[in-house]
Design a protein around this motif. Sequence first.
Motif, PDB file in Angstrom:
ATOM      1  N   LEU A 127       0.822  -1.221   0.000  1.00 54.59           N
ATOM      2  CA  LEU A 127       0.000   0.000   0.000  1.00 54.59           C
ATOM      3  C   LEU A 127       0.854   1.269   0.000  1.00 54.59           C
ATOM      4  O   LEU A 127       0.320   2.385   0.037  1.00 54.59           O
ATOM      5  N   GLY A 128       2.182   1.091   0.018  1.00 52.49           N
ATOM      6  CA  GLY A 128       3.073   2.243   0.010  1.00 52.49           C
ATOM      7  C   GLY A 128       3.096   3.009   1.320  1.00 52.49           C
ATOM      8  O   GLY A 128       3.277   4.230   1.333  1.00 52.49           O
ATOM      9  N   ILE A 129       2.928   2.281   2.442  1.00 55.95           N
ATOM     10  CA  ILE A 129       2.894   2.911   3.763  1.00 55.95           C
ATOM     11  C   ILE A 129       4.126   2.483   4.557  1.00 55.95           C
ATOM     12  O   ILE A 129       4.436   1.283   4.617  1.00 55.95           O
ATOM     13  N   PRO A 130       4.842   3.398   5.186  1.00 55.47           N
ATOM     14  CA  PRO A 130       5.975   3.006   6.038  1.00 55.47           C
ATOM     15  C   PRO A 130       5.508   2.082   7.163  1.00 55.47           C
ATOM     16  O   PRO A 130       4.372   2.207   7.643  1.00 55.47           O
ATOM     17  N   SER A 131       6.381   1.166   7.579  1.00 59.92           N
ATOM     18  CA  SER A 131       5.999   0.240   8.645  1.00 59.92           C
ATOM     19  C   SER A 131       7.149   0.038   9.621  1.00 59.92           C
ATOM     20  O   SER A 131       8.315   0.296   9.308  1.00 59.92           O
ATOM     21  N   ALA A 132       6.791  -0.423  10.806  1.00 61.76           N
ATOM     22  CA  ALA A 132       7.780  -0.718  11.842  1.00 61.76           C
ATOM     23  C   ALA A 132       7.268  -1.887  12.677  1.00 61.76           C
ATOM     24  O   ALA A 132       6.066  -2.170  12.692  1.00 61.76           O
ATOM     25  N   MET A 133       8.177  -2.566  13.337  1.00 60.97           N
ATOM     26  CA  MET A 133       7.809  -3.678  14.204  1.00 60.97           C
ATOM     27  C   MET A 133       8.239  -3.352  15.626  1.00 60.97           C
ATOM     28  O   MET A 133       9.351  -2.870  15.844  1.00 60.97           O
ATOM     29  N   ILE A 134       7.353  -3.588  16.601  1.00 58.17           N
ATOM     30  CA  ILE A 134       7.705  -3.369  17.993  1.00 58.17           C
ATOM     31  C   ILE A 134       8.325  -4.648  18.549  1.00 58.17           C
ATOM     32  O   ILE A 134       7.749  -5.733  18.442  1.00 58.17           O
ATOM     33  N   TRP A 135       9.510  -4.512  19.098  1.00 59.33           N
ATOM     34  CA  TRP A 135      10.244  -5.653  19.661  1.00 59.33           C
ATOM     35  C   TRP A 135      10.258  -5.489  21.177  1.00 59.33           C
ATOM     36  O   TRP A 135      10.773  -4.504  21.689  1.00 59.33           O
ATOM     37  N   VAL A 136       9.671  -6.432  21.904  1.00 63.90           N
ATOM     38  CA  VAL A 136       9.510  -6.250  23.347  1.00 63.90           C
ATOM     39  C   VAL A 136      10.530  -7.030  24.166  1.00 63.90           C
ATOM     40  O   VAL A 136      10.590  -6.882  25.384  1.00 63.90           O
ATOM     41  N   GLN A 137      11.332  -7.871  23.504  1.00 58.04           N
ATOM     42  CA  GLN A 137      12.401  -8.558  24.219  1.00 58.04           C
ATOM     43  C   GLN A 137      13.630  -7.657  24.273  1.00 58.04           C
ATOM     44  O   GLN A 137      13.646  -6.563  23.721  1.00 58.04           O
ATOM     45  N   PHE A 138      14.690  -8.151  24.922  1.00 56.18           N
ATOM     46  CA  PHE A 138      15.933  -7.381  24.986  1.00 56.18           C
ATOM     47  C   PHE A 138      16.534  -7.230  23.596  1.00 56.18           C
ATOM     48  O   PHE A 138      16.366  -8.081  22.727  1.00 56.18           O
ATOM     49  N   ALA A 139      17.273  -6.147  23.415  1.00 55.70           N
ATOM     50  CA  ALA A 139      17.985  -5.953  22.154  1.00 55.70           C
ATOM     51  C   ALA A 139      19.011  -7.064  21.956  1.00 55.70           C
ATOM     52  O   ALA A 139      19.276  -7.479  20.827  1.00 55.70           O
ATOM     53  N   SER A 140      19.572  -7.572  23.047  1.00 60.06           N
ATOM     54  CA  SER A 140      20.544  -8.660  22.948  1.00 60.06           C
ATOM     55  C   SER A 140      19.892  -9.927  22.405  1.00 60.06           C
ATOM     56  O   SER A 140      20.530 -10.709  21.690  1.00 60.06           O
ATOM     57  N   SER A 141      18.596 -10.153  22.725  1.00 59.74           N
ATOM     58  CA  SER A 141      17.877 -11.293  22.169  1.00 59.74           C
ATOM     59  C   SER A 141      17.723 -11.132  20.667  1.00 59.74           C
ATOM     60  O   SER A 141      17.940 -12.069  19.887  1.00 59.74           O
ATOM     61  N   PHE A 142      17.345  -9.928  20.244  1.00 61.06           N
ATOM     62  CA  PHE A 142      17.209  -9.661  18.813  1.00 61.06           C
ATOM     63  C   PHE A 142      18.542  -9.874  18.109  1.00 61.06           C
ATOM     64  O   PHE A 142      18.596 -10.452  17.009  1.00 61.06           O
ATOM     65  N   SER A 143      19.620  -9.426  18.736  1.00 59.86           N
ATOM     66  CA  SER A 143      20.946  -9.595  18.149  1.00 59.86           C
ATOM     67  C   SER A 143      21.272 -11.076  17.967  1.00 59.86           C
ATOM     68  O   SER A 143      21.826 -11.482  16.936  1.00 59.86           O
ATOM     69  N   SER A 144      20.903 -11.885  18.947  1.00 62.04           N
ATOM     70  CA  SER A 144      21.141 -13.334  18.850  1.00 62.04           C
ATOM     71  C   SER A 144      20.394 -13.922  17.650  1.00 62.04           C
ATOM     72  O   SER A 144      20.968 -14.670  16.852  1.00 62.04           O
ATOM     73  N   TYR A 145      19.096 -13.586  17.538  1.00 57.18           N
ATOM     74  CA  TYR A 145      18.296 -14.110  16.436  1.00 57.18           C
ATOM     75  C   TYR A 145      18.852 -13.642  15.087  1.00 57.18           C
ATOM     76  O   TYR A 145      18.935 -14.418  14.131  1.00 57.18           O
ATOM     77  N   TYR A 146      19.218 -12.357  15.032  1.00 59.62           N
ATOM     78  CA  TYR A 146      19.688 -11.782  13.774  1.00 59.62           C
ATOM     79  C   TYR A 146      20.985 -12.446  13.310  1.00 59.62           C
ATOM     80  O   TYR A 146      21.114 -12.849  12.143  1.00 59.62           O
ATOM     81  N   HIS A 147      21.939 -12.570  14.227  1.00 59.90           N
ATOM     82  CA  HIS A 147      23.230 -13.141  13.844  1.00 59.90           C
ATOM     83  C   HIS A 147      23.121 -14.631  13.545  1.00 59.90           C
ATOM     84  O   HIS A 147      23.858 -15.153  12.702  1.00 59.90           O
ATOM     85  N   TYR A 148      22.174 -15.308  14.203  1.00 63.50           N
ATOM     86  CA  TYR A 148      21.979 -16.733  13.912  1.00 63.50           C
ATOM     87  C   TYR A 148      21.340 -16.924  12.534  1.00 63.50           C
ATOM     88  O   TYR A 148      21.803 -17.731  11.726  1.00 63.50           O
ATOM     89  N   SER A 149      20.273 -16.183  12.264  1.00 61.29           N
ATOM     90  CA  SER A 149      19.544 -16.368  11.007  1.00 61.29           C
ATOM     91  C   SER A 149      20.366 -15.951   9.789  1.00 61.29           C
ATOM     92  O   SER A 149      20.151 -16.455   8.685  1.00 61.29           O
ATOM     93  N   HIS A 150      21.336 -15.039   9.984  1.00 68.06           N
ATOM     94  CA  HIS A 150      22.170 -14.593   8.869  1.00 68.06           C
ATOM     95  C   HIS A 150      23.551 -15.269   8.863  1.00 68.06           C
ATOM     96  O   HIS A 150      24.434 -14.878   8.089  1.00 68.06           O
ATOM     97  N   ASN A 151      23.723 -16.255   9.756  1.00 69.60           N
ATOM     98  CA  ASN A 151      24.989 -17.005   9.824  1.00 69.60           C
ATOM     99  C   ASN A 151      26.208 -16.093   9.962  1.00 69.60           C
ATOM    100  O   ASN A 151      27.236 -16.279   9.295  1.00 69.60           O
TER     101      ASN A 151
END
Length: 311
Positions: A127-151
């Motif tokens: 629809l051409g609308i900017p979007s964002a996702m709210i992350w409620v866990q620690f940033a360190s958790s997100f970092s773990s998921y990100y680095h794992y999924s991207h090897n």
Amino acid sequence: MGTKGLVHVFLVSFPGQGHVNPLLRLAKRLTSKGLLVTFSAPEICGVEMKKANPNISNEPTSYGNGMIRCDFFEDEWDPSKPDGNDLEMYIQHLEIMIKKYAEQGSPASCLINNPFIPWVCDVAESLGIPSAMIWVQFASSFSSYYHYSHNLVPFPSEIQPKIVVQLPCMRLLKYDEIPKLEHDVVNHLSEILPIKTVGPLFKYPKVVSPSYVQGDFMKVENCIDWLDTKSTSSLVYISFGSVVILKKEQVEEIGNGLLNSLVKLVQNIDPILLPNGFLEKVGDKGKIVQWCPQEQVLSHPSMACFMTHCG
């Protein structure tokens, strides 16, 4: 106050209690700053929220300096289907709702969703609308998921089960350390992805909430008057959320353990699952409710400990 001229932010939640709560807190905070906020979720979620609070409405209501409303999109939920419904159906009905507001002169300027419904980002893009996702866990958790999924760094595997994971800006910790690492981790992640910290959301805003701006799936039982009769730091609050269903044997084990420990407690649970004679033995030392105003309970001066499933 009308909605004309207000920037419209559209929030979409996964239909789970633990997902609705933080997103609704963000909705309140944005509204208090002078925005028009639409909080949305599949209709199956709206049905539960309306049962608990019949005052929920899709009419904009003043909150702080802005306006907020709850509007739930049709999901055509069929309980007989074990796997739920076709994702395309959710996408279609959400698009219809967003386009409806645009046709009424209130286009969404941004879509915000929680992680379990990433397809909302696809709707926003289409629809051409900017979007964002709210992350409620620690940033360190997100970092773990990100680095794992991207090897990006080695993680334990069947071949190397004892490998030590080393993530950027996160030093190795001893078991008894309570780190203050979020600042460094957020700065590192901000070099990879656009990040804006908005928490802790439970502290904001300092506005008296209208009775309808609540996300409970079950009717709240008042226990605050009872808490007011208890001394400071004298109670344990026990809650395993709205999804986990403990076996009767587990509940009995916890109940007997509490009785033997002589602690005072407030517990969110179905009384039917409690051991025989539990309520009589607890007496005024405890309060059993099926659902309570958790934020008020946790912030009450009588609370000393919170026993939870960490959901």
